[in-house]
Design an enzyme around this catalytic site. Structure first.
Site, PDB file in Angstrom:
ATOM      1  N   CYS A  78      47.795 -11.809  86.311  1.00  0.00           N
ATOM      2  CA  CYS A  78      47.472 -12.517  87.550  1.00  0.00           C
ATOM      3  C   CYS A  78      47.021 -13.953  87.253  1.00  0.00           C
ATOM      4  CB  CYS A  78      46.422 -11.751  88.355  1.00  0.00           C
ATOM      5  SG  CYS A  78      46.395 -12.220  90.105  1.00  0.00           S
ATOM      6  N   HIS A 166      48.744  -6.196  88.839  1.00  0.00           N
ATOM      7  CA  HIS A 166      47.635  -5.603  88.091  1.00  0.00           C
ATOM      8  C   HIS A 166      48.021  -4.216  87.572  1.00  0.00           C
ATOM      9  CE1 HIS A 166      44.452  -8.565  88.959  1.00  0.00           C
ATOM     10  NE2 HIS A 166      45.121  -8.764  90.092  1.00  0.00           N
ATOM     11  N   GLU A 168      46.391  -2.478  85.512  1.00  0.00           N
ATOM     12  CA  GLU A 168      45.171  -1.692  85.246  1.00  0.00           C
ATOM     13  C   GLU A 168      44.731  -0.870  86.440  1.00  0.00           C
ATOM     14  OE1 GLU A 168      43.632  -5.848  86.480  1.00  0.00           O
ATOM     15  OE2 GLU A 168      45.419  -4.923  85.623  1.00  0.00           O
TER      16      GLU A 168
END
Length: 508
Positions: A78, A166, A168
């Site tokens: 990002c 993202h 994660e």
């Protein structure tokens, strides 16, 4: 030991990146972007986190990547990806509309090692207000979404990647696989950082660090301090002196039960019964913060009284875990408020104790895995989190011995029934709260005017957010009937269905 370095730009997801890397069995550390540690031979790759800032801001975070860029594999997520783009001659501009939520990632180059084994399309999670409108001349696209052409790219001639989603976050379907591709496939980490490995290396390190010194540790009955105690005990044996203070605000029989468990583990523990002092000092106090301060102060003073009697003590051990360490050196600075009862503070300066924190590298779930590897009593290992001030902040208003006795009985029934119904392990934290509310009731042929107790049960990962648990109606009915029937002084039971936010887990 293989290591991944994560540079934090203030993203709310930075800890999630670390957790995903750790889940793969690779050790990693988070450091602020402006405090990059020296790169040693153990560091095999670097990840740049997201950020609430914009790379277009005049004061945008600008990392010094000298010694990293072009030397080690680098993945920008990002903000990290947008910084790599801008710093390489690309362009970032406001997105036509905020790109937030789920998107479909289409892989443009399946041969790229970052995308190895991923499906042609998968769901990813977006969360940014800017977007890369032009990549550096040396970059090529390896993934796009419906609205973001430059969703994933690689810089030619070096092992540098950027992604504007993202991986994660659990909403990204193949996020863990992508992170594995980076840390295992690209960086070459072995993925052998396990609980057993941590125990072995930490015990050896503690033996070297502490030698024959005497160490003091304040036990709480919770997971963190218990695991820290077992690690230290394995390293230095009887040179570890544990202190367990009973404030009178623990759960029913908890002091005796936990003390017995500690002694069964071979720990050298001094139990301090100080309920009379705590309850006396709390008499007439109704302000929640004042109650916390009194409980914290009394704990420290009771702890100190025993600590002074331990001859030649040189170390204070604490159950500090990694989120606490990250918080203290985060991009945004240390937390504004530290609750005194969570840390043993106020030790006399003439004791000159140094601090040892054997769990400071671990997340909460990792602490539990280490505890299991150490053989920690399952009743402590799986114990719900319990607030430092104990029942003192679950008795709204003034705390008295009578109120504490009532709440202990109600809480014991609630927790006991959760275990009986096999619901305890499905709940992150549960407890009863005694309210300063009396209401009319009928018991037998008599009118009553007695207290109300609220039941609270939540699911959570780390306590930062929490949802109330949808416990079965039949269960709640049984608990309510049992409490009202057996606990004198309670004639009404309610169930708290508030989530955090906007409510908090505890009532005070």
């Amino acid at each position: 030991m293989n290591k991944i370095l994560i540079l934090d730009f203030g993203s709310q997801y930075t800890q999630l990146i670390a957790r995903r890397v750790r889940e793969i069995g690779v050790y990693c550390e988070i450091h602020p972007f402006n405090k990059v540690p020296s790169i040693d031979s153990d560091t095999l790759g670097v990840i740049l986190s997201g950020s609430p800032a914009s790379v277009r801001d005049a004061d945008a975070p600008q990392p010094d990547l000298s010694g990293i860029r072009g030397v080690l594999p680098l993945l920008g997520i990002c903000y990290g990806a947008q910084w790599l783009s801008v710093s390489g001659g690309g362009e970032v501009a406001p997105a036509p509309s905020r790109e937030y939520g789920r998107a479909r990632l289409s892989i443009k180059d399946a041969s790229d090692p970052l995308m190895k084994g991923l499906p042609e399309q998968s769901t990813v999670w977006m969360s940014h207000g800017d977007t890369i409108v032009r990549l550096p001349a040396s970059a090529r696209i390896i993934g796009s979404t419906e609205s973001v052409e430059n969703a994933a790219f690689r810089i030619e001639g070096e092992q540098t990647w950027g992604i504007q989603f993202h991986p994660e976050v659990h909403h990204s379907e193949k996020g863990s696989e992508l992170i594995r591709n980076f840390v295992i496939g690209i960086c070459g980490c072995k993925g052998d950082w396990t609980a057993e490995n941590f125990v072995e290396t930490t015990v050896a390190s503690l033996r070297e660090q502490l030698a024959d010194d005497q160490v003091i540790l304040g036990l709480s009955g919770g997971v963190d301090s218990s695991v820290a105690a077992l690690l230290l005990h394995r390293a230095i044996g009887k040179n570890l002196h544990c202190i367990f203070v009973d404030s009178g605000l623990l759960r029913k029989n908890e002091f005796e039960d936990v003390l017995r468990s500690y002694e069964g583990m071979g720990l050298n523990v001094t139990g301090v019964k100080a309920a009379d002092r705590f309850l006396s000092d709390l008499a007439g106090v109704t302000d929640p913060e004042q109650k916390r301060k009194i409980i914290g102060r009394d704990f420290v003073e009771e702890f100190n009284a025993v600590a002074k009697t331990i001859k030649d003590a040189r170390w204070l051990a604490q159950g500090t875990i990694y989120p606490d360490v990250i918080e203290s050196c985060s991009v945004k600075g240390p937390s504004a408020t530290i609750k005194s009862h969570h840390n043993v503070g106020g030790l006399p300066k003439d004791m000159h104790l140094k601090v040892v924190e054997p769990l400071r590298l671990l997340f909460k779930d990792e602490v539990r895995r280490v505890g299991k590897a150490l053989g920690l009593d399952p009743n402590i290992l799986g114990r719900h989190p319990f607030p430092g001030p104990g029942l003192g902040i679950r008795i709204l208003g003034e705390v008295t011995a009578q109120k504490a006795a009532i709440l202990k009985e109600a809480d014991a029934i609630f927790i006991g029934k959760l275990r009986e119904w096999n619901l305890y392990d499905q709940v992150w934290q549960a407890g009863a709260v005694l309210l300063p509310v009396q209401s009319v009731g009928v018991m037998g042929d008599e009118r009553t005017y007695e207290n109300t107790v609220a039941l609270r049960a939540v699911t959570s990962v780390d306590g930062m957010t929490a949802d109330w648990v949808h416990l079965p109606y039949e269960f709640l009915a049984e608990v309510s009937n049992e409490i009202i029937r057996k606990v004198r002084g309670i004639n009404r039971v309610v169930y708290d269905i508030s989530s955090k936010p906007p409510a908090t887990i505890e009532w005070e």
